[in-house]
Write an enzyme that holds these catalytic residues in place. Sequence first.
Site, PDB file in Angstrom:
ATOM      1  N   LYS A 211     -12.661 -13.192 -14.808  1.00  8.70           N
ATOM      2  CA  LYS A 211     -11.975 -12.869 -16.065  1.00  8.70           C
ATOM      3  C   LYS A 211     -12.459 -13.771 -17.201  1.00  8.70           C
ATOM      4  CE  LYS A 211      -7.905 -13.340 -14.079  1.00  8.70           C
ATOM      5  NZ  LYS A 211      -8.331 -13.458 -12.663  1.00  8.70           N
ATOM      6  N   HIS A 426      -9.056 -12.258  23.905  1.00  7.65           N
ATOM      7  CA  HIS A 426      -8.213 -11.923  22.753  1.00  7.65           C
ATOM      8  C   HIS A 426      -9.024 -11.169  21.697  1.00  7.65           C
ATOM      9  CE1 HIS A 426      -4.920 -12.952  19.780  1.00  7.65           C
ATOM     10  NE2 HIS A 426      -5.919 -12.657  18.966  1.00  7.65           N
ATOM     11  N   GLU A 427     -10.154 -11.735  21.325  1.00  7.05           N
ATOM     12  CA  GLU A 427     -10.957 -11.111  20.265  1.00  7.05           C
ATOM     13  C   GLU A 427     -11.504  -9.762  20.702  1.00  7.05           C
ATOM     14  OE1 GLU A 427     -11.033 -12.162  17.261  1.00  7.05           O
ATOM     15  OE2 GLU A 427     -10.049 -14.085  17.645  1.00  7.05           O
TER      16      GLU A 427
HETATM   17  P1  ADP Z   1     -11.142 -16.003 -13.167  1.00  5.89           P
HETATM   18  O1  ADP Z   1     -11.070 -16.384 -14.601  1.00  5.89           O
HETATM   19  O2  ADP Z   1     -10.987 -14.532 -12.938  1.00  5.89           O
HETATM   20  O3  ADP Z   1     -10.251 -16.790 -12.259  1.00  5.89           O
HETATM   21  P2  ADP Z   1     -13.796 -16.983 -13.433  1.00  5.89           P
HETATM   22  O4  ADP Z   1     -14.263 -16.119 -14.518  1.00  5.89           O
HETATM   23  O5  ADP Z   1     -13.393 -18.362 -13.800  1.00  5.89           O
HETATM   24  O6  ADP Z   1     -12.615 -16.297 -12.637  1.00  5.89           O
HETATM   25  O7  ADP Z   1     -14.908 -17.011 -12.299  1.00  5.89           O
HETATM   26  C1  ADP Z   1     -15.297 -18.183 -11.656  1.00  5.89           C
HETATM   27  C2  ADP Z   1     -16.758 -18.138 -11.295  1.00  5.89           C
HETATM   28  O8  ADP Z   1     -17.010 -17.142 -10.327  1.00  5.89           O
HETATM   29  C3  ADP Z   1     -17.636 -17.780 -12.461  1.00  5.89           C
HETATM   30  O9  ADP Z   1     -17.989 -18.910 -13.188  1.00  5.89           O
HETATM   31  C4  ADP Z   1     -18.845 -17.138 -11.789  1.00  5.89           C
HETATM   32  O10 ADP Z   1     -19.756 -18.114 -11.377  1.00  5.89           O
HETATM   33  C5  ADP Z   1     -18.252 -16.513 -10.557  1.00  5.89           C
HETATM   34  N1  ADP Z   1     -18.005 -15.074 -10.757  1.00  5.89           N
HETATM   35  C6  ADP Z   1     -16.803 -14.468 -10.681  1.00  5.89           C
HETATM   36  N2  ADP Z   1     -16.923 -13.141 -10.887  1.00  5.89           N
HETATM   37  C7  ADP Z   1     -18.224 -12.901 -11.108  1.00  5.89           C
HETATM   38  C8  ADP Z   1     -18.970 -11.721 -11.386  1.00  5.89           C
HETATM   39  N3  ADP Z   1     -18.389 -10.501 -11.482  1.00  5.89           N
HETATM   40  N4  ADP Z   1     -20.303 -11.855 -11.563  1.00  5.89           N
HETATM   41  C9  ADP Z   1     -20.901 -13.045 -11.464  1.00  5.89           C
HETATM   42  N5  ADP Z   1     -20.251 -14.185 -11.222  1.00  5.89           N
HETATM   43  C10 ADP Z   1     -18.927 -14.145 -11.020  1.00  5.89           C
HETATM   44 ZN    ZN Z   2      -5.978 -12.094  17.003  1.00  4.40          ZN
END
Ligand code: ADP
Ligand code: ZN
Length: 615
Positions: A211, A426-427
């Site tokens: 996000k 189990h698995e």
């Molecule tokens: P959120 O704000 O949704 O919690 P972030 O934007 O902070 O997540 O994402 C954390 C990191 O994860 C980013 O800096 C990036 O490196 C990686 N990441 C997450 N989603 C993507 C994506 N769709 N494409 C590439 N990298 C991603």
């Molecule tokens: Zn199990």
Amino acid sequence: MNEVKKPKQPLIFYYLLAVVAIILFNSLIAPMLFSPKVTEVDYSEFMRMTEDKQVKEVMVEDNQILFTDGNGSFFKTGLMDDKDLTQRLYASGAKFSSQIVEQMSPLLSLLISWVLPLIVMIALGQLVSKKLLEKAGGGAGSMMFGMGKSNAKIYVKSTSGIKFDDVAGEDEAKEILSEIVDFLHNPKKYEEIGAKMPKGALLVGPPGTGKTLLAKAVAGEANVPFFSISGSEFVEMFVGMGAAKVRDLFKQANEKAPCIVFIDEVDAIGGKRDGRIGGNDEREQTLNQLLTEMDGFDGSKGVVILAATNRPESLDPALLRPGRFDRRVPVELPDLAGREAILKVHAKNVQTQKNIDYAAVARAASGASGAELANIVNEAALRAVRDGRRLVTQADLEESVEVIIAGYQKKNRVMSDKEKMVVAYHEIGHALVAAKQSESAPVHKITIIPRTSGALGYTMQVEEGEHFLLTKEELENKIATLTGGRAAEALIFGQITTGASNDIEQATRLARAMITRYGMSSEFGMVAMEQLTNQYLGGDTTLACSAETANRIDEVVRSLIAAQYEKAYSILQENAQPLHTLAKYLYEHETITGEEFMDILHRTQAQIAAAPAQA
Ligand code: ADP
Ligand code: ZN
């Protein structure tokens, strides 16, 4: 992005500095300035002055004598064993004092020793901040001594900004957001036709799905400044401070328009105002201020507010109505293709062997978020370095999937043979029940190497493709599969272990959902008796039914799971031969892939089918 942060020290730093300065002033400078000058004389001089009646006031201390002459000068001399000194001084008309060095009035001394330095400090501070202000070309210095100002960091647009290409997958989200980018590029086009751009968009999804990254990419694509602040930064100790921060943030944003304002974790301020007594006044004021500011600013100026949350249901409805965050952008966990794309984006920054099969890695990392996938690539690179290699291999990536999901291998933890055998059965129990129900490979891989997460065995499920609807039968089969592990233990060893606790939890949750949310029981029909309250963070539910109904639900859940357990048990009973063979294989090799699994299963079944014919 090149973040240009302000040279801003926390306020506490300045307070500390002031206290230190005042202490120094009081202990070193003040005595010099305000104590009278005392001349040291020898004892004979003192005796002479006494004789000449020049001593006006005198004070005998433990080790010295302080005295004054008539002209306001101060003297001191050492103390001697002089028996009739008192007599002589009295005779000379000197006055005996207990306080010879004249004291300032307490008010004046307080003023001089505490208030004066403070004034000097503040004046100095103002001067410095003004200097900085001039240097930074305005805006910056006002933060230094400002209380209740926003801490929004200004990210000045940079040429190496994050673009949509850096965000893999999430195509729907990008499509919605690209309209905002277009608007920021060319507001005229929208104005002419009379269209108003939404003032805000709400990015909704589980943690780590990108996000923040998307918001930055919008700013990068539009080539506008990016203000970022976390909702929790608005939450202040004192009522009104958070609101002041909001006001300040919008003031700054308006000055820099067009720009993007990103509020992370907006639920920290935007939670429902529930009017509880003793509610959080400060938070409500902050939220009200945010609402007012959003209504107040002119959308055509090009300030777009993006906010992120993973608890959309907890947001105040006022925040979501048209004119505020009326655009909702779902940012979901990536699907198989999305995971592959994200892996590739991050693998660009590491040295890998050629022809790595990213699809296989993505398949293994089912359910992983973007942040976890980024972590997987990094973990693989670290593994390569540990092994002294220069390139990341397929094996590095596959092992790091397991590391991220299940923890590191416990190299030195030795399971007893008996335990290992139980885990193997189990698995295989899970996998066999699943395989017999669907007649296809249920797992990608099973390992029984203990992990630091505490898992003794680990099963990678096969991706079930794009699957949005589940039938009642599929759900029941899932529950049967979950009970398969325990069923195998009971069937083979005649005793049960603690290893099934997680399975039990999952099975119970599924069964409850079938009854209370999916309307899949004949007894209750289509009545919602539970509500999902926390969709993106674990999925808590709240019960909304009478106590009797709750009792009855518990019973139905119990019998549903019991029935599925029976089913799993009889499947395993009928397939005891493959169960033994597969478990033995897993016990010996510690790892079995989906193909090996199906292979062995088909072979043993063929043997069984052939055996009676031969007999
Ligand atoms: P959120 O704000 O949704 O919690 P972030 O934007 O902070 O997540 O994402 C954390 C990191 O994860 C980013 O800096 C990036 O490196 C990686 N990441 C997450 N989603 C993507 C994506 N769709 N494409 C590439 N990298 C991603
Ligand atoms: Zn199990």
